[in-house]
Design a protein around this motif. Structure first.
Motif, mmCIF file in Angstrom:
data_model
loop_
_atom_site.group_PDB
_atom_site.id
_atom_site.type_symbol
_atom_site.label_atom_id
_atom_site.label_comp_id
_atom_site.label_asym_id
_atom_site.label_seq_id
_atom_site.Cartn_x
_atom_site.Cartn_y
_atom_site.Cartn_z
ATOM 1 N N GLN A 142 -17.763 -65.209 -18.197
ATOM 2 C CA GLN A 142 -16.965 -66.015 -17.275
ATOM 3 C C GLN A 142 -17.295 -65.722 -15.816
ATOM 4 N N GLY A 143 -18.159 -64.746 -15.598
ATOM 5 C CA GLY A 143 -18.528 -64.399 -14.227
ATOM 6 C C GLY A 143 -17.368 -63.796 -13.463
ATOM 7 N N GLU A 144 -16.563 -62.977 -14.146
ATOM 8 C CA GLU A 144 -15.383 -62.394 -13.518
ATOM 9 C C GLU A 144 -15.374 -60.873 -13.656
ATOM 10 N N VAL A 145 -14.713 -60.233 -12.694
ATOM 11 C CA VAL A 145 -14.628 -58.769 -12.655
ATOM 12 C C VAL A 145 -13.203 -58.385 -12.297
ATOM 13 N N ILE A 146 -12.692 -57.339 -12.926
ATOM 14 C CA ILE A 146 -11.409 -56.759 -12.524
ATOM 15 C C ILE A 146 -11.656 -55.296 -12.164
ATOM 16 N N GLY A 147 -11.213 -54.920 -10.983
ATOM 17 C CA GLY A 147 -11.331 -53.542 -10.530
ATOM 18 C C GLY A 147 -9.949 -52.968 -10.288
ATOM 19 N N LEU A 148 -9.675 -51.798 -10.817
ATOM 20 C CA LEU A 148 -8.384 -51.128 -10.640
ATOM 21 C C LEU A 148 -8.550 -49.998 -9.641
ATOM 22 N N TRP A 149 -7.652 -49.966 -8.632
ATOM 23 C CA TRP A 149 -7.790 -49.005 -7.552
ATOM 24 C C TRP A 149 -6.455 -48.396 -7.167
ATOM 25 N N ARG A 150 -6.535 -47.364 -6.323
ATOM 26 C CA ARG A 150 -5.353 -46.685 -5.787
ATOM 27 C C ARG A 150 -5.290 -46.930 -4.287
ATOM 28 N N ALA A 207 2.625 -45.419 -5.472
ATOM 29 C CA ALA A 207 2.777 -45.138 -6.908
ATOM 30 C C ALA A 207 2.306 -46.353 -7.721
ATOM 31 N N GLY A 208 1.989 -46.101 -8.977
ATOM 32 C CA GLY A 208 1.554 -47.199 -9.841
ATOM 33 C C GLY A 208 0.081 -47.499 -9.650
ATOM 34 N N ILE A 209 -0.284 -48.749 -9.900
ATOM 35 C CA ILE A 209 -1.695 -49.123 -9.875
ATOM 36 C C ILE A 209 -1.869 -50.439 -9.146
ATOM 37 N N GLY A 210 -2.995 -50.583 -8.502
ATOM 38 C CA GLY A 210 -3.345 -51.836 -7.848
ATOM 39 C C GLY A 210 -4.678 -52.311 -8.387
ATOM 40 N N GLU A 258 -5.165 -53.783 9.912
ATOM 41 C CA GLU A 258 -4.812 -53.026 11.111
ATOM 42 C C GLU A 258 -3.779 -51.962 10.744
ATOM 43 N N GLY A 259 -4.048 -50.731 11.094
ATOM 44 C CA GLY A 259 -3.164 -49.628 10.736
ATOM 45 C C GLY A 259 -3.545 -48.957 9.428
ATOM 46 N N PHE A 260 -4.538 -49.530 8.733
ATOM 47 C CA PHE A 260 -4.992 -48.946 7.455
ATOM 48 C C PHE A 260 -6.463 -48.535 7.529
ATOM 49 N N GLU A 261 -6.969 -48.369 8.745
ATOM 50 C CA GLU A 261 -8.385 -48.055 8.921
ATOM 51 C C GLU A 261 -8.786 -46.751 8.234
ATOM 52 N N GLU A 262 -7.865 -45.813 8.121
ATOM 53 C CA GLU A 262 -8.213 -44.514 7.527
ATOM 54 C C GLU A 262 -7.720 -44.355 6.090
ATOM 55 N N TRP A 263 -7.109 -45.409 5.541
ATOM 56 C CA TRP A 263 -6.678 -45.349 4.152
ATOM 57 C C TRP A 263 -7.895 -45.427 3.239
ATOM 58 N N ARG A 264 -7.733 -44.883 2.035
ATOM 59 C CA ARG A 264 -8.785 -44.981 1.012
ATOM 60 C C ARG A 264 -8.258 -45.793 -0.174
ATOM 61 N N TYR A 265 -9.177 -46.535 -0.801
ATOM 62 C CA TYR A 265 -8.819 -47.374 -1.951
ATOM 63 C C TYR A 265 -9.814 -47.107 -3.085
ATOM 64 N N PRO A 266 -9.803 -45.894 -3.629
ATOM 65 C CA PRO A 266 -10.791 -45.555 -4.661
ATOM 66 C C PRO A 266 -10.584 -46.363 -5.948
ATOM 67 N N TYR A 267 -11.677 -46.913 -6.438
ATOM 68 C CA TYR A 267 -11.665 -47.625 -7.722
ATOM 69 C C TYR A 267 -11.811 -46.608 -8.842
ATOM 70 N N HIS A 268 -11.063 -46.806 -9.920
ATOM 71 C CA HIS A 268 -11.230 -45.886 -11.045
ATOM 72 C C HIS A 268 -11.506 -46.587 -12.369
ATOM 73 N N ARG A 321 -8.289 -62.182 -6.088
ATOM 74 C CA ARG A 321 -6.831 -62.073 -6.060
ATOM 75 C C ARG A 321 -6.467 -60.614 -6.276
ATOM 76 N N ASP A 322 -5.737 -60.026 -5.327
ATOM 77 C CA ASP A 322 -5.271 -58.649 -5.454
ATOM 78 C C ASP A 322 -3.900 -58.631 -6.117
ATOM 79 N N PHE A 323 -3.611 -57.531 -6.793
ATOM 80 C CA PHE A 323 -2.287 -57.351 -7.380
ATOM 81 C C PHE A 323 -1.889 -55.893 -7.233
ATOM 82 N N PHE A 324 -0.607 -55.675 -6.940
ATOM 83 C CA PHE A 324 -0.096 -54.323 -6.731
ATOM 84 C C PHE A 324 1.419 -54.383 -6.834
ATOM 85 N N ASP A 325 2.049 -53.236 -6.944
ATOM 86 C CA ASP A 325 3.508 -53.159 -7.058
ATOM 87 C C ASP A 325 4.095 -53.155 -5.653
ATOM 88 N N LEU A 326 4.605 -54.303 -5.233
ATOM 89 C CA LEU A 326 5.139 -54.434 -3.879
ATOM 90 C C LEU A 326 6.311 -53.482 -3.652
#
Length: 200
Positions: free
Chosen positions: A89-97, A113-116, A71-81, A132-137
């Motif tokens: 192992q059946g696992e994936v890591i995606g890095l996004w902004r 700033a930084g990476i998520g 809620e409040g982030f409906e217009e945000w973008r989270y592009p993966y790069h 599991r998400d990770f980002f610089d709080l």
């Protein structure tokens, strides 16, 4: 951990990226992403040293992670790069902004700033069973302060921050350990004062 064909995981990633693009276009995260999880999937991220967000089913993911939290982030973008796939192992890591729709005076978007990123475990049938998400709080908080100072922080986000500031947990938020009592806080403060005096 279960091995899967590389081509199947690559297709899962393409489906996921398209679902994200569709969600961003309509500003509706549950509609497009909810179906991408198994019924018993778990989704979590850390919110500092003593708090964790946890959703323990597809229903909670749709209602809490993709609903309340977005809620409040409906217009945000989270592009993966970057996408890294481990089919053994059946696992994936995606890095996004994390990019806000609000613009600074110079015309650039406010952006964390930084990476998520997101760490996924595949559950078969083109669904995630764990994320599991990770980002610089610290960078997230800094951007929220900047948006608030410039009068561009979404009211829904302000409301949620206000609840958290009062010690109210949002749906899915859990304490990792018992909150320290007054004596523990005073001991910690005294220890910091001693360190500061010692380092002068």
């Amino acid at each position: 951990m279960t091995a899967y064909p590389r081509a199947e995981l690559e297709e899962m990633v393409e489906r996921w990226l398209q679902a994200n693009r569709d969600a961003e276009k309509e500003g509706n995260w549950p509609k497009f992403l909810g179906a991408m999880y198994t019924d018993d999937a778990e989704y979590r991220w850390n919110i500092g040293p003593n708090e964790e967000f946890v959703a323990r089913s597809r229903k909670q993911i749709e209602e809490w992670a993709l609903g309340v939290q977005m809620e409040g982030f409906e217009e945000w973008r989270y592009p993966y790069h970057r996408i890294l796939i481990d089919e053994k192992q059946g696992e994936v890591i995606g890095l996004w902004r994390q990019v806000s729709p609000a613009l600074r005076e110079d015309g650039t978007h406010y952006e964390v700033a930084g990476i998520g990123g997101s760490w996924f475990r595949y559950g078969g049938n083109f669904k995630w069973e764990w994320q599991r998400d990770f980002f610089d709080l610290g960078n997230v908080k800094a951007l929220f302060f900047e948006l608030a100072a410039d009068g561009k922080l979404d009211p829904a986000v302000k409301k949620k921050i206000g609840k958290l500031a009062k010690g109210q947990l949002l749906p899915g938020h859990e304490r990792l350990r018992k909150q320290p009592g007054l004596w523990q806080k005073l001991k910690g403060l005294l220890a910091m004062v001693r360190i500061a005096l010692f380092n002068q």
